[in-house]
Design a protein around this motif. Structure first.
Motif, PDB file in Angstrom:
ATOM      1  N   ASP A  42      -7.316 -15.002  31.274  1.00 29.71           N
ATOM      2  CA  ASP A  42      -8.245 -14.848  30.160  1.00 29.71           C
ATOM      3  C   ASP A  42      -9.503 -14.117  30.628  1.00 29.71           C
ATOM      4  O   ASP A  42      -9.717 -13.898  31.828  1.00 29.71           O
ATOM      5  CB  ASP A  42      -8.600 -16.218  29.582  1.00 29.71           C
ATOM      6  N   ASP A  43     -10.325 -13.749  29.668  1.00 28.17           N
ATOM      7  CA  ASP A  43     -11.529 -12.961  29.968  1.00 28.17           C
ATOM      8  C   ASP A  43     -12.502 -13.708  30.866  1.00 28.17           C
ATOM      9  O   ASP A  43     -13.289 -13.076  31.590  1.00 28.17           O
ATOM     10  CB  ASP A  43     -12.240 -12.579  28.663  1.00 28.17           C
ATOM     11  N   ASP A  44     -12.484 -15.045  30.846  1.00 21.97           N
ATOM     12  CA  ASP A  44     -13.406 -15.827  31.665  1.00 21.97           C
ATOM     13  C   ASP A  44     -12.874 -16.093  33.071  1.00 21.97           C
ATOM     14  O   ASP A  44     -13.497 -16.842  33.842  1.00 21.97           O
ATOM     15  CB  ASP A  44     -13.744 -17.151  30.976  1.00 21.97           C
ATOM     16  N   LYS A  97      -3.776 -10.713  25.329  1.00 24.68           N
ATOM     17  CA  LYS A  97      -4.940 -10.819  24.451  1.00 24.68           C
ATOM     18  C   LYS A  97      -5.446  -9.431  24.104  1.00 24.68           C
ATOM     19  O   LYS A  97      -5.465  -8.534  24.971  1.00 24.68           O
ATOM     20  CB  LYS A  97      -6.039 -11.615  25.151  1.00 24.68           C
ATOM     21  N   ARG A  98      -5.827  -9.263  22.841  1.00 22.92           N
ATOM     22  CA  ARG A  98      -6.398  -7.990  22.391  1.00 22.92           C
ATOM     23  C   ARG A  98      -7.415  -8.266  21.299  1.00 22.92           C
ATOM     24  O   ARG A  98      -7.114  -8.964  20.323  1.00 22.92           O
ATOM     25  CB  ARG A  98      -5.308  -7.061  21.863  1.00 22.92           C
TER      26      ARG A  98
END
Length: 606
Positions: A175-177, A223-224
């Motif tokens: 994920d982004d984090d 994810k987008r």
């Protein structure tokens, strides 16, 4: 994944549509080359997991369908493929096998769909593998690590706390984090959990997802634009479809969105991955285009497009694949449309082998009642050629001439230069009868440098009678040997043959011939005789007799047409035997099609 085990059926039918590729150019006005589908042709591959790492290349981690197929239980190793332009793919080699898993099932096999991740300088390979003979109830998700993306992986153990009978096809999402999540499942059960910082244990409870439409297996998450996507295969009775759902959270709840990939060609299973690379989105998946056998699959790729609201348009499965997104680069994979369209124009250094040649052996139930080898339908049957010249090493074109009354047959080909050791699949479509020797099928194989190569054709998967085999190379340089121009004083001719402008012509006439005397055989033994010629006929056959041929049968050689009687671009080579010394004769007999010969080159294999 592999649970829908299909009966072994090798039709041998291959795609015949012509797909044209062009060189890559940075100019928008110029057409670009396309990848073709399937994109991997050297071995059978399935369950592609695609990732883009920091080196700028795209990597595909795939499971490996072993040929000949025994079903999904025999799958026992993983390969990695990479590219920097989506067109030129490199087989980086095998990175893991069942034999490397100390805690694995004693009988091996069952290395199904893998996935990979990267964190803090370490690459992680996640793979499903049973730990016991009761494979269906002892599944574990193993973890192997390496400092490299495509080699030197070492098994570190497995993830505890996962179901033993319904957790396969691992997928790892970052994920982004910076958090990592593990997904998987099978048999209708879909799961997800957060991974701990060590990437080998769970950080929190395993969650079972409910409400997914007809979940079967093959989880994939990406994810987008703030939307999480979960793709998976369903239980569609005519072949798995790939469905997807969306969420605002990596662990759901999920909203069903529908089908994005229809059932694939010739395979009841489906499995894929979705990734962005150089500004484009792609779906990787597999089909059975090459083999027509659902347990011998091949990885494909097509572009994926989104609607304005974030939903995904159904992927269109194509035979031409995707366009290049960079300049041409190194590749080990031969494009599928080159295989099926016989785009072999560079392979002009050809050597023919009759099935009665001294370097041909056979066994395992195969027989040779005359000049042809038969009974190749028998399990364990084989034909082996030894002393094959591989030139400077690398790709060579193997061609088999045959007759078959079966609808479709396959041979497994083993060659000295096949470093993977997996062999090559060779399809032999039926010719309408066991005596109808009109069949001709080709396959690019790998040979070592030098003249000590062996090629083995293994049968047992449908029947075919073999009349001849040829091996063609790309000449690294003009043949080195002694040249004999047809104007030479040691050349005689007759039987209707004539000499015009230094060339021997009219060799289409029954009884026509030309003969060379005073040919040097060195210390005796094998030599290569190369004919340089022109022919407007489609195909011509000459018979060569030499001093060293103790059988007295001579040697047959086929001369493909060159497009005209004055187009002296043809070149064919035949291994013959010569006596020691400088008093050999070589006689070339015509009468079966026409060709004009300009010179003969004799190269001693000593």
């Amino acid at each position: 994944m592999k649970k829908k085990v299909m009966n072994l059926f090798l039709s041998g039918v291959m795609l015949l549509s012509i797909l044209v590729g062009f060189r890559f150019s940075s100019s928008a006005a110029d057409p670009v080359i396309k990848s073709g589908n399937p994109i991997f042709t050297s071995i059978f591959t399935a369950d592609p997991s695609a990732h883009v790492w920091n080196d700028g290349r795209i990597y595909v981690y795939a499971s490996h369908d072993i040929f000949p197929s025994r079903g999904s239980d025999l799958m026992d190793k993983y390969h990695v493929f990479s590219s920097d332009n989506m067109v030129d793919w490199v087989d980086e080699g095998q990175i893991l096998s069942a034999a490397d898993v100390s805690w694995g099932r004693p009988e091996g096999g069952f290395m199904w769909a893998p996935d990979a991740a990267y964190k803090d300088g370490t690459y992680y390979l996640y793979f499903p593998h049973p730990s016991g003979t009761d494979w269906n109830n002892t599944w574990k998700i193993g973890v192997a690590t390496s400092s490299k993306p495509a080699s030197d992986f070492t098994v570190q153990g497995y993830i505890n706390g996962l179901p033993g009978n319904s957790f396969i096809d691992p997928a790892v999402f970052k994920d982004d984090d910076g958090s990592y999540y593990l997904y998987g499942g099978g048999g209708g059960n879909s799961y997800g959990a957060k991974l701990a910082s060590n990437m080998m244990s769970l950080d929190g409870p395993l969650q079972q997802f409910t409400g997914l439409t007809d979940f079967h297996e093959a989880s994939w998450v990406f994810k987008r634009n703030g939307i999480y996507y979960l793709m998976y295969s369903d239980n569609n009775p005519s072949g798995n479809q790939m469905r997807y759902a969306t969420s605002s959270n990596p662990l759901g709840p999920w909203t069903n969105r529908g089908v994005i990939l229809d059932p694939v060609k010739n395979s009841g299973t489906s499995h894929g991955s979705i990734v962005e690379y150089k500004g484009n989105w792609y779906m990787f998946y597999h089909n059975a285009e090459i083999s027509s056998n659902g347990t011998l699959r091949s990885v494909c790729v097509d572009q994926l497009y989104f609607n304005a609201d974030g939903t995904i348009k159904k992927v269109v499965q194509t035979t031409d694949g995707v366009p290049a997104v960079g300049p041409r680069s190194r590749a080990t994979e031969t494009k599928y449309y080159d295989l099926v369209n016989e785009n072999y124009s560079q392979y002009t250094q050809k050597t023919d082998y009759a099935m009665t040649a001294s370097n041909v052996t056979f066994g395992g139930g195969a027989t040779r009642p005359g000049n042809n080898i038969e009974n190749m339908h028998t399990s364990g049957s084989y034909i082996q050629l030894s002393g094959i010249n591989g030139g400077s090493g690398g790709k060579a074109l193997l061609t088999v001439n045959y007759a078959s009354g079966d609808a479709g047959t396959a041979f497994k080909v083993n060659a000295s230069g096949d470093t993977a050791g997996d062999g090559y699949f060779l399809a032999l479509p039926g010719t309408g009868g066991w005596g109808n020797y009109t069949g001709k099928t080709s396959r690019l194989i790998d040979l070592n440098a030098g003249t000590a190569n062996t090629i083995k054709l293994s049968g047992g998967m449908g029947g075919a009678n073999v009349s001849g085999v040829s091996v063609s190379l790309i000449p690294s340089q003009p043949p080195q040997g002694t040249e004999y121009p047809m104007s030479g004083s040691n050349v005689t001719f007759g039987g209707g043959a004539t000499r015009s402008g230094g060339n021997i012509e009219n060799l289409h006439i029954a009884g026509s011939y030309f003969q060379l005397t005073g040919v040097n055989g060195g210390t005796g033994g094998q030599a290569s005789v190369t004919l340089v010629y022109a022919s407007a006929d489609t195909s011509t056959t000459f018979k060569i007799n030499t001093s060293g041929d103790t059988t007295g049968n001579g040697y047959s050689v086929t001369l493909p047409g060159t497009g005209g009687w004055g187009a002296y671009t043809g070149q064919v080579t035949r291994l013959v035997n010569l006596n020691a010394g400088a008093n050999n004769t070589i006689k070339v007999n015509g009468g079966l099609g026409g060709a004009n010969v300009s010179r003969v080159i004799v190269t001693l294999n000593q």
